[in-house]
Design an enzyme around this catalytic site. Structure first.
Site, PDB file in Angstrom:
ATOM      1  N   LEU A 101       2.565  10.356  -4.906  1.00  0.00           N
ATOM      2  CA  LEU A 101       3.242   9.453  -5.841  1.00  0.00           C
ATOM      3  C   LEU A 101       4.752   9.658  -5.867  1.00  0.00           C
ATOM      4  O   LEU A 101       5.238  10.777  -5.768  1.00  0.00           O
ATOM      5  CB  LEU A 101       2.685   9.650  -7.255  1.00  0.00           C
ATOM      6  CG  LEU A 101       1.182   9.419  -7.409  1.00  0.00           C
ATOM      7  CD1 LEU A 101       0.765   9.623  -8.869  1.00  0.00           C
ATOM      8  CD2 LEU A 101       0.777   8.023  -6.941  1.00  0.00           C
ATOM      9  N   GLU A 151       8.644   7.424  -7.362  1.00  0.00           N
ATOM     10  CA  GLU A 151       9.134   6.565  -8.447  1.00  0.00           C
ATOM     11  C   GLU A 151       8.663   5.106  -8.313  1.00  0.00           C
ATOM     12  O   GLU A 151       8.605   4.389  -9.306  1.00  0.00           O
ATOM     13  CB  GLU A 151      10.660   6.631  -8.543  1.00  0.00           C
ATOM     14  CG  GLU A 151      11.175   7.721  -9.469  1.00  0.00           C
ATOM     15  CD  GLU A 151      10.626   7.645 -10.904  1.00  0.00           C
ATOM     16  OE1 GLU A 151      10.581   6.546 -11.482  1.00  0.00           O
ATOM     17  OE2 GLU A 151      10.219   8.697 -11.427  1.00  0.00           O
ATOM     18  N   HIS A 198       5.614   4.131  -7.385  1.00  0.00           N
ATOM     19  CA  HIS A 198       4.318   4.096  -8.072  1.00  0.00           C
ATOM     20  C   HIS A 198       4.517   4.188  -9.589  1.00  0.00           C
ATOM     21  O   HIS A 198       3.876   3.473 -10.364  1.00  0.00           O
ATOM     22  CB  HIS A 198       3.445   5.281  -7.644  1.00  0.00           C
ATOM     23  CG  HIS A 198       3.131   5.324  -6.179  1.00  0.00           C
ATOM     24  ND1 HIS A 198       3.637   6.276  -5.335  1.00  0.00           N
ATOM     25  CD2 HIS A 198       2.362   4.526  -5.402  1.00  0.00           C
ATOM     26  CE1 HIS A 198       3.183   6.085  -4.106  1.00  0.00           C
ATOM     27  NE2 HIS A 198       2.407   5.015  -4.114  1.00  0.00           N
ATOM     28  N   GLY A 254       3.028  -3.420  -5.877  1.00  0.00           N
ATOM     29  CA  GLY A 254       4.467  -3.392  -5.612  1.00  0.00           C
ATOM     30  C   GLY A 254       4.891  -4.522  -4.685  1.00  0.00           C
ATOM     31  O   GLY A 254       4.215  -4.821  -3.703  1.00  0.00           O
ATOM     32  N   LYS A 294       7.131  -4.234  -2.685  1.00  0.00           N
ATOM     33  CA  LYS A 294       7.401  -3.536  -1.422  1.00  0.00           C
ATOM     34  C   LYS A 294       6.414  -3.971  -0.318  1.00  0.00           C
ATOM     35  O   LYS A 294       6.786  -4.113   0.829  1.00  0.00           O
ATOM     36  CB  LYS A 294       7.302  -2.031  -1.702  1.00  0.00           C
ATOM     37  CG  LYS A 294       6.957  -1.130  -0.560  1.00  0.00           C
ATOM     38  CD  LYS A 294       8.202  -0.707   0.163  1.00  0.00           C
ATOM     39  CE  LYS A 294       8.018   0.288   1.282  1.00  0.00           C
ATOM     40  NZ  LYS A 294       6.719   0.529   1.782  1.00  0.00           N
ATOM     41  N   GLN A 308       0.520  -7.614   1.114  1.00  0.00           N
ATOM     42  CA  GLN A 308      -0.596  -7.130   0.305  1.00  0.00           C
ATOM     43  C   GLN A 308      -0.699  -7.919  -1.001  1.00  0.00           C
ATOM     44  O   GLN A 308      -1.794  -8.292  -1.433  1.00  0.00           O
ATOM     45  CB  GLN A 308      -0.367  -5.648   0.024  1.00  0.00           C
ATOM     46  CG  GLN A 308      -1.353  -4.999  -0.897  1.00  0.00           C
ATOM     47  CD  GLN A 308      -1.224  -3.494  -0.849  1.00  0.00           C
ATOM     48  OE1 GLN A 308      -1.782  -2.846   0.027  1.00  0.00           O
ATOM     49  NE2 GLN A 308      -0.500  -2.915  -1.773  1.00  0.00           N
ATOM     50  N   SER A 333       8.897   5.169  -0.143  1.00  0.00           N
ATOM     51  CA  SER A 333       7.574   5.094   0.480  1.00  0.00           C
ATOM     52  C   SER A 333       7.049   6.513   0.629  1.00  0.00           C
ATOM     53  O   SER A 333       7.827   7.447   0.869  1.00  0.00           O
ATOM     54  CB  SER A 333       7.685   4.433   1.859  1.00  0.00           C
ATOM     55  OG  SER A 333       6.539   4.726   2.621  1.00  0.00           O
TER      56      SER A 333
HETATM   57  P1  AMP Z   1       0.413   3.115  -1.728  1.00  0.00           P
HETATM   58  O1  AMP Z   1       0.104   4.397  -2.417  1.00  0.00           O
HETATM   59  O2  AMP Z   1       1.470   3.237  -0.686  1.00  0.00           O
HETATM   60  O3  AMP Z   1      -0.819   2.387  -1.275  1.00  0.00           O
HETATM   61  O4  AMP Z   1       1.069   2.175  -2.825  1.00  0.00           O
HETATM   62  C1  AMP Z   1       0.432   1.920  -4.048  1.00  0.00           C
HETATM   63  C2  AMP Z   1       1.169   0.822  -4.757  1.00  0.00           C
HETATM   64  O5  AMP Z   1       2.515   1.214  -4.979  1.00  0.00           O
HETATM   65  C3  AMP Z   1       1.213  -0.483  -3.940  1.00  0.00           C
HETATM   66  O6  AMP Z   1       1.017  -1.582  -4.814  1.00  0.00           O
HETATM   67  C4  AMP Z   1       2.598  -0.460  -3.390  1.00  0.00           C
HETATM   68  O7  AMP Z   1       3.115  -1.754  -3.105  1.00  0.00           O
HETATM   69  C5  AMP Z   1       3.370   0.189  -4.516  1.00  0.00           C
HETATM   70  N1  AMP Z   1       4.623   0.740  -4.011  1.00  0.00           N
HETATM   71  C6  AMP Z   1       4.807   1.570  -2.955  1.00  0.00           C
HETATM   72  N2  AMP Z   1       6.124   1.812  -2.753  1.00  0.00           N
HETATM   73  C7  AMP Z   1       6.779   1.119  -3.708  1.00  0.00           C
HETATM   74  C8  AMP Z   1       8.164   0.939  -4.043  1.00  0.00           C
HETATM   75  N3  AMP Z   1       9.128   1.541  -3.354  1.00  0.00           N
HETATM   76  N4  AMP Z   1       8.470   0.147  -5.088  1.00  0.00           N
HETATM   77  C9  AMP Z   1       7.503  -0.477  -5.808  1.00  0.00           C
HETATM   78  N5  AMP Z   1       6.183  -0.348  -5.552  1.00  0.00           N
HETATM   79  C10 AMP Z   1       5.831   0.428  -4.523  1.00  0.00           C
END
Ligand code: AMP
Length: 374
Positions: free
Chosen positions: A66, A68, A70, A206, A208, A212, A244
């Protein structure tokens, strides 16, 4: 355990995910301010209790590690719900057979610490403001094993593998789907399972990962899933690089060059804001940034440079993700890109090369929305 994966033609991903599950399960630290659920029935019991008490659930699916970004999703969920469920599950079926599932960062203890700190902060801010406005709290972490998520057949990443899958086409075949053919099948499938397990009022994703968000909105609409999809802005480093979980592998040199993805998208956005509407003009501005940086990097020595490959730079319709020749200013568009940061060829003594000593290739994705013009 291995008997369970018998019959899968390529079971390396499935097996490594099971091993990761086993290690994680042995080490799970129990937090104080929320419950950790490893299986669905007890989570459902909690969900029923919350429903009876007129409480609302905002659900934030994650793969852990996790940051910022998330946390910003959870903060928004806390403004709009009484209870927040966060899932932490590294989903094997969205990794292709040639993608390295085992190198995905797994950081359970620090994830739990961050979530506990956030709950404390939410309580503190609520007490300090004294306005009576209530913020929600993280009530449950859902950290299932692969066996819980894939209870009958082992999770397959093969294109023609067996299993119960959700496929959203043609959206899933575009952009990221071009180089990662099973990715969105895996994402849609795991989200369907997670939504069924948590039955949230709202789900948070997100910006980002723009494709998705489009796939999930389509899935919710087409399958009549009773939840509201909320999209939260991308959180960036001060330089502009999107946060990320994989950035930990970049190190200083690749982090600086990796910023090219954001600079290229910004150049394209500027072209649009300056009145350009054609694909050639808008994407040309982005290409000119990536071409210049790549030429500069090639001119440097192996101990100084960081090479990358542009996977795609796209200008697409925000709903269908169809590539656009022209942007209709009344509708806007989505600019998105993927860069593959190659491993460092040679490193210098004492250089910060990130986790994995600069040897792990890192694929960066980012996007900007071209908003409709009045
Ligand atoms: P992940 O753990 O990478 O699968 O991401 C979980 C959620 O967090 C997804 O909805 C992502 O789009 C979101 N997320 C990841 N990186 C960011 C970011 N930099 N800003 C906003 N949301 C994010």
């Amino acid at each position: 355990m291995f008997r369970w994966v018998k019959g899968v033609r390529s079971f390396s991903s499935a097996a490594s995910s099971l091993l990761a599950d086993a290690t994680t399960a042995a080490k799970l630290r129990q937090p104080a301010s929320f419950q950790v659920f490893r299986d669905v029935p007890p989570l459902r019991q909690l969900r029923r209790k919350l429903l009876k008490n007129d409480r609302t659930v905002g659900f934030v699916p994650t793969m852990g590690a996790l940051h910022e970004g998330h946390i910003s999703l959870i903060r928004q969920a806390a403004r709009e719900n009484t209870d927040i469920f966060v899932s932490i599950f590294v989903n094997p079926t969205q990794f292709g057979v040639n993608e390295d599932l085992s190198s995905y960062p797994r950081t359970w203890d620090s994830d739990v610490e961050k979530l506990e700190a956030l709950n404390e902060e939410l309580a503190r801010v609520e007490a300090e403001t004294g306005s009576g406005a209530k913020a929600g709290r993280i009530t449950a972490i859902f950290a299932p094993t692969s066996k819980v998520m894939y209870p009958t057949l082992p999770p397959s990443s093969e294109i023609d593998g067996d299993g119960s899958f959700v496929t959203i086409t043609p959206l899933s075949t575009k952009l990221e789907g071009g180089s990662r053919p099973v990715f969105f099948r895996g994402v849609a499938t795991v989200c369907m399972k997670l939504f069924n397990a948590t039955t949230p009022d709202r789900v948070y994703f997100g910006q980002k990962d723009v494709q998705q968000t489009v796939v999930i909105k389509r899935m919710v609409q087409d399958f009549h899933i009773g939840t509201e999809v909320r999209i939260v802005n991308t959180t960036r480093e001060p330089t502009g690089l999107a946060l990320s979980s994989r950035n930990v592998y970049l190190g200083e040199r690749r982090r600086a060059v990796g910023l090219t993805i954001y600079r290229a998208l910004k150049a394209a956005e500027e072209a649009y804001l300056a009145g350009k509407t054609s694909r050639a003009d808008i994407l040309g501005a982005a290409r000119s940034v990536t071409d210049t940086v790549l030429a500069e990097q090639h001119a440097l020595s192996k101990t100084e440079r960081s090479l990358f490959e542009v996977d795609y730079i796209s200008l697409a319709d925000p709903d269908s993700l169809e590539e656009l020749d022209f942007v209709d200013a009344a509708k806007g568009g989505v600019l998105s890109a993927a860069l593959k940061m190659a491993p460092l060829e040679e490193t210098k003594p004492g250089e910060d090369c990130g986790l994995g000593d600069g040897k792990v290739p890192v694929r960066l994705i980012d996007n900007l929305i071209l908003h409709p013009k009045a």
